[in-house]
Write a protein that holds these residues in place. Structure first.
Motif, PDB file in Angstrom:
ATOM      1  N   SER A  69     -11.224 -28.122  -3.050  1.00  0.00           N
ATOM      2  CA  SER A  69     -10.016 -27.515  -3.607  1.00  0.00           C
ATOM      3  C   SER A  69     -10.295 -26.981  -5.008  1.00  0.00           C
ATOM      4  CB  SER A  69      -8.885 -28.537  -3.649  1.00  0.00           C
ATOM      5  OG  SER A  69      -9.291 -29.681  -4.360  1.00  0.00           O
ATOM      6  N   ILE A 115      -7.089 -22.405  -9.990  1.00  0.00           N
ATOM      7  CA  ILE A 115      -7.316 -21.233 -10.837  1.00  0.00           C
ATOM      8  C   ILE A 115      -6.245 -21.218 -11.911  1.00  0.00           C
ATOM      9  CG2 ILE A 115      -7.383 -18.706 -10.931  1.00  0.00           C
ATOM     10  CD1 ILE A 115      -8.178 -18.744  -7.953  1.00  0.00           C
ATOM     11  N   SER A 145      -5.200 -13.246 -10.419  1.00  0.00           N
ATOM     12  CA  SER A 145      -5.154 -14.605  -9.897  1.00  0.00           C
ATOM     13  C   SER A 145      -4.932 -14.606  -8.384  1.00  0.00           C
ATOM     14  CB  SER A 145      -4.034 -15.381 -10.592  1.00  0.00           C
ATOM     15  OG  SER A 145      -3.886 -16.663 -10.043  1.00  0.00           O
ATOM     16  N   THR A 146      -4.009 -13.769  -7.918  1.00  0.00           N
ATOM     17  CA  THR A 146      -3.719 -13.694  -6.487  1.00  0.00           C
ATOM     18  C   THR A 146      -4.917 -13.167  -5.717  1.00  0.00           C
ATOM     19  OG1 THR A 146      -1.386 -13.310  -6.977  1.00  0.00           O
ATOM     20  CG2 THR A 146      -2.133 -12.768  -4.759  1.00  0.00           C
ATOM     21  N   LYS A 183      -7.432 -15.938  -5.509  1.00  0.00           N
ATOM     22  CA  LYS A 183      -6.974 -16.959  -4.567  1.00  0.00           C
ATOM     23  C   LYS A 183      -7.224 -16.516  -3.123  1.00  0.00           C
ATOM     24  CE  LYS A 183      -2.927 -19.653  -3.176  1.00  0.00           C
ATOM     25  NZ  LYS A 183      -1.524 -20.011  -3.466  1.00  0.00           N
ATOM     26  N   THR A 184      -6.896 -15.264  -2.832  1.00  0.00           N
ATOM     27  CA  THR A 184      -7.088 -14.739  -1.478  1.00  0.00           C
ATOM     28  C   THR A 184      -8.567 -14.713  -1.113  1.00  0.00           C
ATOM     29  OG1 THR A 184      -5.111 -13.365  -1.715  1.00  0.00           O
ATOM     30  CG2 THR A 184      -6.643 -12.770   0.040  1.00  0.00           C
ATOM     31  N   GLY A 228      -9.965 -18.176  -0.734  1.00  0.00           N
ATOM     32  CA  GLY A 228      -9.427 -18.746   0.490  1.00  0.00           C
ATOM     33  C   GLY A 228     -10.215 -18.299   1.706  1.00  0.00           C
ATOM     34  N   VAL A 268      -6.998 -23.307  -2.344  1.00  0.00           N
ATOM     35  CA  VAL A 268      -6.804 -22.794  -3.705  1.00  0.00           C
ATOM     36  C   VAL A 268      -5.358 -22.923  -4.165  1.00  0.00           C
ATOM     37  CG1 VAL A 268      -7.190 -20.848  -5.266  1.00  0.00           C
ATOM     38  CG2 VAL A 268      -8.644 -21.125  -3.235  1.00  0.00           C
ATOM     39  N   GLU A 269      -5.168 -23.447  -5.370  1.00  0.00           N
ATOM     40  CA  GLU A 269      -3.878 -23.460  -6.074  1.00  0.00           C
ATOM     41  C   GLU A 269      -4.024 -22.602  -7.311  1.00  0.00           C
ATOM     42  OE1 GLU A 269      -0.840 -24.654  -6.004  1.00  0.00           O
ATOM     43  OE2 GLU A 269      -0.726 -26.471  -4.775  1.00  0.00           O
ATOM     44  N   THR A 270      -2.893 -22.113  -7.849  1.00  0.00           N
ATOM     45  CA  THR A 270      -2.937 -21.317  -9.076  1.00  0.00           C
ATOM     46  C   THR A 270      -1.934 -21.831 -10.094  1.00  0.00           C
ATOM     47  OG1 THR A 270      -1.312 -19.705  -8.240  1.00  0.00           O
ATOM     48  CG2 THR A 270      -3.650 -19.243  -7.819  1.00  0.00           C
TER      49      THR A 270
END
Length: 455
Positions: free
Chosen positions: A4, A7, A15-16, A19-20, A23, A29-31
């Motif tokens: 895990s 970010i 950030s998105t 994360k993508t 993933g 992934v958490e932000t």
């Protein structure tokens, strides 16, 4: 277990995208957009690695790192820095950072650094077991067709879902079309004590009036013209489980009477049969109508309304959960990639801005359809405004002209920021960045020089 990653980055688009991308590489992934949220997440769950920007809105990444080490939280920590912050990166290493990486980030370099920090064996295990372990605690909020979201409106909604789900209370879900009412009904069933029994969904708006009773209660062969065989109704199918009635306001008054009787007596009788069948169903209903107004007009029974409405959930519109728009857009992009056999990375900076500033009258259903169409049309690695269509881009242009977007930036500052975002999203790949911006490489290099952007 899937490694895990947290970010910590206040640039939502970047950030998105990270994360993508991570993933897809098999990470959970958490932000967090600020140190305060990062601290809350770090103290509430264990992460395999922290990837933090140096510059954050409340504190900097250095303070976050210091706080972690003082609490003896020794999670691997990678600091993201700009080209002009190398000395800070060295300081971060002295404070206990595992590594640092320069922005704009090269994806392959980042992946190598993450793997080194986690250990080669961990990365191999991740690749081998990605499919088996996809239902971890962090992905509990997803199923194959939906994402709950991280906005305050979403958190409030699903806290109520988790509160009412274990009870036997009937639930009425109010919300506009396309907001995800059926998913919420599914989620209530999944979290209930009936989750091993059937979940049966009926769209009340699509049932012909003459066949509604048959759909609910079933019929025996020959009971009416067209009844060529016995039919099991929805109440029998859902016995022991959950019956979801979508758009219940569309039921005729006569069928409402029959439905109320079945709910009160917990017995049904197939059309044409004299035999009564005991049924035990939990009812979850949904509507986009104001049923109280329908009651006042005499179109909906008040006693049925109270029977189906022991607990009410209100579905927020997509425009009320702006923080979730890019999360959903990337979630739908992943689905479209699989369905259309494509491998798009994400949305360029202009497309992301358009998505976030559109009003979304069709809510999640409209967003899903637009992303799917854009995925089909896209020829590069990123979805651009061209693929989003005129409806969204014209709306965006109107907002720009009225000063709602980029109101604090002059033309050159806006262009400079677009170039920086494009470079970030492509890992400093000049060819791809030029393609996103709609210019050639030579023009891009001239602009990099003009704006003094590091190459």
């Amino acid at each position: 277990m899937i490694p895990s990653i947290l970010i910590v980055e206040d640039d939502l688009t970047f950030s998105t995208m990270l994360k993508t991308w991570l993933g897809k590489k098999g990470f959970d992934v958490e932000t967090a957009g600020a140190c305060a949220k990062a601290r809350k997440l770090i103290t509430s769950r264990d992460f395999s690695l922290i990837l933090s920007d140096l510059r954050l809105p409340d504190q900097d990444g250095m303070q976050l790192l210091t706080w972690m080490r003082e609490l003896e939280i020794n999670t691997p920590f990678i600091m993201m820095t700009s080209y002009g912050e190398i000395q800070n990166a060295v300081t971060a290493m002295k404070l206990g950072a595992t590594d640092y990486i320069k922005k704009p980030i090269q994806p392959d370099e980042l992946l190598n650094k993450i793997n080194e920090a986690l250990g080669a064996s961990t990365n191999k295990k991740t690749a081998d077991n990605k499919q088996e372990n996809k239902k971890t605690s962090n992905t509990e909020e997803k199923n194959s067709n939906f994402l709950e979201g991280e906005s305050e409106a979403a958190r409030k909604l699903f806290s109520y879902v988790r509160l009412v789900a274990p009870t036997q209370m009937s639930v009425l879900i109010n919300g506009a079309s396309g907001t995800g009412k059926e998913y919420v009904a599914h989620r209530i069933h999944q979290l209930s004590k009936r989750n091993e029994k059937p979940f049966i969904a009926i769209d009340c708006g699509s049932i012909p009036k003459d066949l509604a009773a048959s759909e609910f209660f079933g019929h025996v062969k020959g009971s009416f013209t067209g009844a060529l065989s016995d039919k099991v109704g929805a109440f029998e199918e859902a016995n022991g489980g959950t019956l979801f009635l979508d758009e219940i306001g569309n039921l005729s008054y006569e069928v409402q009477v029959q439905l109320l009787r079945a709910l009160q007596e917990r017995r049904i009788r197939r059309i044409g049969s004299t035999k009564e069948i005991e049924v035990d169903v939990r009812l979850v209903c949904a509507t986009n109508e104001n049923l109280k107004e329908a009651i006042a007009k005499g179109n909906f029974r008040e006693d049925l309304y109270h029977r189906i409405n022991e607990f009410t959930l209100r579905m927020p519109s997509l425009k009320e959960r702006q923080e979730d728009i890019l999360l959903f857009a990337n979630f739908f992009l992943d689905q479209a990639n699989k369905e259309l056999d494509k491998d798009l990375i994400g949305f360029d900076s202009q497309a992301s801005s358009i998505l976030q500033n559109y009003s979304w009258p069709g809510n999640l259903r409209q967003l899903k359809n637009i992303v799917k169409r854009a995925t089909l049309l896209a020829s590069g690695d990123f979805i651009t405004p061209v693929e989003l269509g005129e409806e969204l881009t014209e709306h965006h242009s109107d907002e720009i002209e009225s000063g709602k977007i980029l109101s604090t930036l002059n033309k050159e500052e806006a262009e400079k920021q677009l170039i920086i975002n494009a470079l970030k999203q492509t890992g400093n790949n000049k060819s791809k960045a030029a393609a996103i911006l709609g210019i050639d490489r030579k023009t891009l290099y001239n602009k990099l020089k003009h704006y003094n952007i590091p190459q």
